[in-house]
Design a protein around this motif. Structure first.
Motif, mmCIF file in Angstrom:
data_model
loop_
_atom_site.group_PDB
_atom_site.id
_atom_site.type_symbol
_atom_site.label_atom_id
_atom_site.label_comp_id
_atom_site.label_asym_id
_atom_site.label_seq_id
_atom_site.Cartn_x
_atom_site.Cartn_y
_atom_site.Cartn_z
ATOM 1 N N GLU A 53 -28.556 -40.162 21.771
ATOM 2 C CA GLU A 53 -28.886 -39.060 20.857
ATOM 3 C C GLU A 53 -29.585 -39.576 19.609
ATOM 4 N N VAL A 54 -29.033 -40.613 19.004
ATOM 5 C CA VAL A 54 -29.606 -41.150 17.771
ATOM 6 C C VAL A 54 -30.955 -41.811 18.059
ATOM 7 N N LEU A 55 -31.058 -42.543 19.155
ATOM 8 C CA LEU A 55 -32.326 -43.163 19.528
ATOM 9 C C LEU A 55 -33.434 -42.121 19.635
ATOM 10 N N GLY A 56 -33.125 -40.962 20.181
ATOM 11 C CA GLY A 56 -34.127 -39.896 20.271
ATOM 12 C C GLY A 56 -34.687 -39.527 18.909
ATOM 13 N N ARG A 57 -33.819 -39.452 17.896
ATOM 14 C CA ARG A 57 -34.279 -39.132 16.538
ATOM 15 C C ARG A 57 -35.087 -40.271 15.930
ATOM 16 N N VAL A 58 -34.753 -41.510 16.297
ATOM 17 C CA VAL A 58 -35.535 -42.662 15.822
ATOM 18 C C VAL A 58 -36.937 -42.598 16.422
ATOM 19 N N LEU A 59 -37.007 -42.389 17.726
ATOM 20 C CA LEU A 59 -38.297 -42.407 18.419
ATOM 21 C C LEU A 59 -39.191 -41.232 18.031
ATOM 22 N N ASP A 60 -38.601 -40.077 17.672
ATOM 23 C CA ASP A 60 -39.456 -38.950 17.269
ATOM 24 C C ASP A 60 -39.751 -38.951 15.771
ATOM 25 N N GLY A 61 -39.231 -39.958 15.045
ATOM 26 C CA GLY A 61 -39.524 -40.106 13.625
ATOM 27 C C GLY A 61 -38.616 -39.328 12.696
ATOM 28 N N THR A 62 -37.649 -38.608 13.240
ATOM 29 C CA THR A 62 -36.727 -37.827 12.419
ATOM 30 C C THR A 62 -35.778 -38.727 11.643
ATOM 31 N N LYS A 63 -35.353 -39.824 12.271
ATOM 32 C CA LYS A 63 -34.382 -40.745 11.656
ATOM 33 C C LYS A 63 -35.105 -42.004 11.194
ATOM 34 N N THR A 64 -35.062 -42.265 9.885
ATOM 35 C CA THR A 64 -35.670 -43.466 9.316
ATOM 36 C C THR A 64 -34.679 -44.235 8.444
ATOM 37 N N ALA A 65 -33.403 -43.893 8.566
ATOM 38 C CA ALA A 65 -32.361 -44.558 7.782
ATOM 39 C C ALA A 65 -31.056 -44.500 8.561
ATOM 40 N N THR A 66 -30.142 -45.389 8.177
ATOM 41 C CA THR A 66 -28.824 -45.407 8.792
ATOM 42 C C THR A 66 -27.799 -45.891 7.775
#
Length: 165
Positions: A53-66
């Motif tokens: 789930e989180v990887l999907g947000r990384v790959l679509d550019g939604t997630k840029t921090a953790t």
């Protein structure tokens, strides 16, 4: 914990380092060792489903921090992330899916995490309240030592240098 096959990681690294622009990644000593040394591989989340789930947000550019509990780094005897550090992000099955670089890292108490960081994590509505609710539950369940409002949290920003398909 998600694990990966060394041969698959080596093959991914061979492709990623050729396609990623590593010339802009800071080097802290002499010759650029970044091209030679395979970076560590890891997955987001505490379960394979969370990792995907989180990887999907990384790959679509939604997630840029953790964010991570600092106590987990201490327990694992790992150094804290620093700008320029590379990492290979795994999916829930342990397959390498992205090469990322840390662009910023800092440690703050949980109750001082700001709305900008919460938004960059790309979860839920992107708001700070949502971030706090989700991370309090996550740290209570998975962080070494559990949750406390003033617990040190490692905030990391990153960018994707190479995504695999």
């Amino acid at each position: 914990m998600v694990t990966a096959d060394d041969n698959e990681l080596d093959a991914f690294w061979d492709i990623a380092r050729e396609h990623a622009d590593l010339s802009g990644v800071p080097v802290y000593m002499g010759a650029n060792p970044i091209r030679a040394l395979r970076p560590p591989a890891w997955a987001f989340g505490a379960t394979p489903e969370q990792s995907d789930e989180v990887l999907g947000r990384v790959l679509d550019g939604t997630k840029t921090a953790t964010a991570s509990a600092q106590a987990d780094y201490v327990k694992e005897r790992e150094g804290l992330p620093e700008p320029g550090m590379l990492g290979i992000v795994l999916d829930g099955a342990g397959h390498p899916r992205a090469l990322v670089v840390t662009t910023e890292a800092r440690v703050v108490p949980f109750d001082q995490v700001d709305a900008d960081h919460a938004r960059a994590e790309g979860e839920g509505d992107g708001g700070l309240e949502h971030w706090r609710t989700v991370h309090e539950r996550l740290f209570t369940e998975y962080a070494d030592g559990g949750f406390a409002p003033d617990m040190p949290v490692v905030l990391e920003r990153f960018s994707v240098l190479f995504p695999s398909t």
